[in-house]
Design a protein around this motif. Structure first.
Motif, PDB file in Angstrom:
ATOM      1  N   THR A  59       0.877  -1.227   0.070  1.00 13.97           N
ATOM      2  CA  THR A  59      -0.290  -0.026  -0.112  1.00 13.97           C
ATOM      3  C   THR A  59       1.005   1.144  -0.056  1.00 13.97           C
ATOM      4  O   THR A  59       1.861   1.353   0.226  1.00 13.97           O
ATOM      5  N   GLY A  60       0.412   2.354  -0.191  1.00 15.81           N
ATOM      6  CA  GLY A  60       0.791   3.700  -0.355  1.00 15.81           C
ATOM      7  C   GLY A  60       1.899   3.881   1.133  1.00 15.81           C
ATOM      8  O   GLY A  60       1.020   3.498   2.136  1.00 15.81           O
ATOM      9  N   THR A  61       2.965   4.114   0.912  1.00  9.47           N
ATOM     10  CA  THR A  61       3.879   4.131   2.274  1.00  9.47           C
ATOM     11  C   THR A  61       4.312   5.436   2.423  1.00  9.47           C
ATOM     12  O   THR A  61       5.103   6.135   1.576  1.00  9.47           O
ATOM     13  N   ALA A  62       4.069   6.295   3.611  1.00 12.93           N
ATOM     14  CA  ALA A  62       4.446   7.551   3.715  1.00 12.93           C
ATOM     15  C   ALA A  62       5.588   7.459   4.562  1.00 12.93           C
ATOM     16  O   ALA A  62       5.829   6.543   5.491  1.00 12.93           O
ATOM     17  N   PRO A  63       6.411   8.561   4.834  1.00 12.93           N
ATOM     18  CA  PRO A  63       7.534   8.797   5.570  1.00 12.93           C
ATOM     19  C   PRO A  63       7.120   8.647   7.163  1.00 12.93           C
ATOM     20  O   PRO A  63       7.449   9.979   7.411  1.00 12.93           O
ATOM     21  N   ILE A  64       6.687   7.858   7.895  1.00 16.36           N
ATOM     22  CA  ILE A  64       6.511   7.803   9.260  1.00 16.36           C
ATOM     23  C   ILE A  64       7.507   7.580   9.955  1.00 16.36           C
ATOM     24  O   ILE A  64       8.410   6.813   9.606  1.00 16.36           O
ATOM     25  N   ASP A  65       7.891   8.347  10.951  1.00 18.01           N
ATOM     26  CA  ASP A  65       9.032   8.232  11.995  1.00 18.01           C
ATOM     27  C   ASP A  65       8.711   6.893  12.914  1.00 18.01           C
ATOM     28  O   ASP A  65       7.878   6.342  12.904  1.00 18.01           O
ATOM     29  N   ALA A  66       9.800   6.621  13.494  1.00 20.60           N
ATOM     30  CA  ALA A  66       9.793   5.191  14.357  1.00 20.60           C
ATOM     31  C   ALA A  66       8.884   5.190  15.122  1.00 20.60           C
ATOM     32  O   ALA A  66       8.509   4.266  15.632  1.00 20.60           O
ATOM     33  N   SER A  67       8.185   6.154  15.850  1.00 19.66           N
ATOM     34  CA  SER A  67       7.343   6.263  16.768  1.00 19.66           C
ATOM     35  C   SER A  67       5.946   5.966  16.221  1.00 19.66           C
ATOM     36  O   SER A  67       4.944   5.685  16.862  1.00 19.66           O
ATOM     37  N   GLY A  68       5.849   6.265  14.796  1.00 28.09           N
ATOM     38  CA  GLY A  68       4.457   5.910  14.084  1.00 28.09           C
ATOM     39  C   GLY A  68       3.606   6.783  14.181  1.00 28.09           C
ATOM     40  O   GLY A  68       2.518   6.905  13.652  1.00 28.09           O
ATOM     41  N   ALA A  69       4.072   8.045  14.901  1.00 27.28           N
ATOM     42  CA  ALA A  69       3.177   9.073  15.397  1.00 27.28           C
ATOM     43  C   ALA A  69       3.517  10.415  14.174  1.00 27.28           C
ATOM     44  O   ALA A  69       2.616  11.284  14.275  1.00 27.28           O
TER      45      ALA A  69
END
Length: 133
Positions: free
Chosen positions: A34-44
């Motif tokens: 699926t579309g993958t966004a640049p989320i940081d390690a915290s996921g938030a």
């Protein structure tokens, strides 16, 4: 194919349940990420706000992580689609893509979009994979 022929992987992101999607899905020899966004390690939060190269690289790394439960990796990716908010920064996104894939280059498309779900996101990438069982 029946539903039992599909294998799904979830990341536990809250959006999966809310929007109704999975992180990746295997249908026979094909895997769709699926579309993958640049989320940081915290996921938030958003990884590396303002840095087009770092965000593209992060998306690609997250895609490869989604492939691990299927026992495959970046070398089996046959197509990527990059949705970017600033097409003038194509070289930065492209450099990350080229470095990530090296000689295992997939086909790709880069399209400018008006915006992504978080204004700090500059890119979102999806991938199609050929990984014979």
């Amino acid at each position: 194919m029946s539903q039992k022929d599909f294998e799904r992987v979830y990341s536990q992101a809250p959006w999966e349940q809310q929007v109704g999607y999975c992180r990746a899905l295997r249908a026979g020899d094909l895997i769709f990420v699926t579309g993958t966004a640049p989320i940081d390690a915290s996921g938030a939060g958003v990884f590396a706000p303002g840095d087009a190269y770092a965000q593209a690289r992060r998306c690609l790394e997250l895609i490869e992580q989604a492939l691990r439960p299927f026992g495959t990796d970046r070398t089996r990716i046959v197509r990527t689609r990059m949705f970017v908010t600033e097409i003038d920064r194509w070289a930065e996104y492209g450099r990350a893509h080229a470095e990530f894939f090296k000689e295992d280059r997939p086909t790709t498309t880069m399209v400018e979009v008006r915006r992504l779900i978080d204004p700090a996101m500059l890119i979102e990438i999806e991938a199609d994979v050929y990984a014979p069982l």
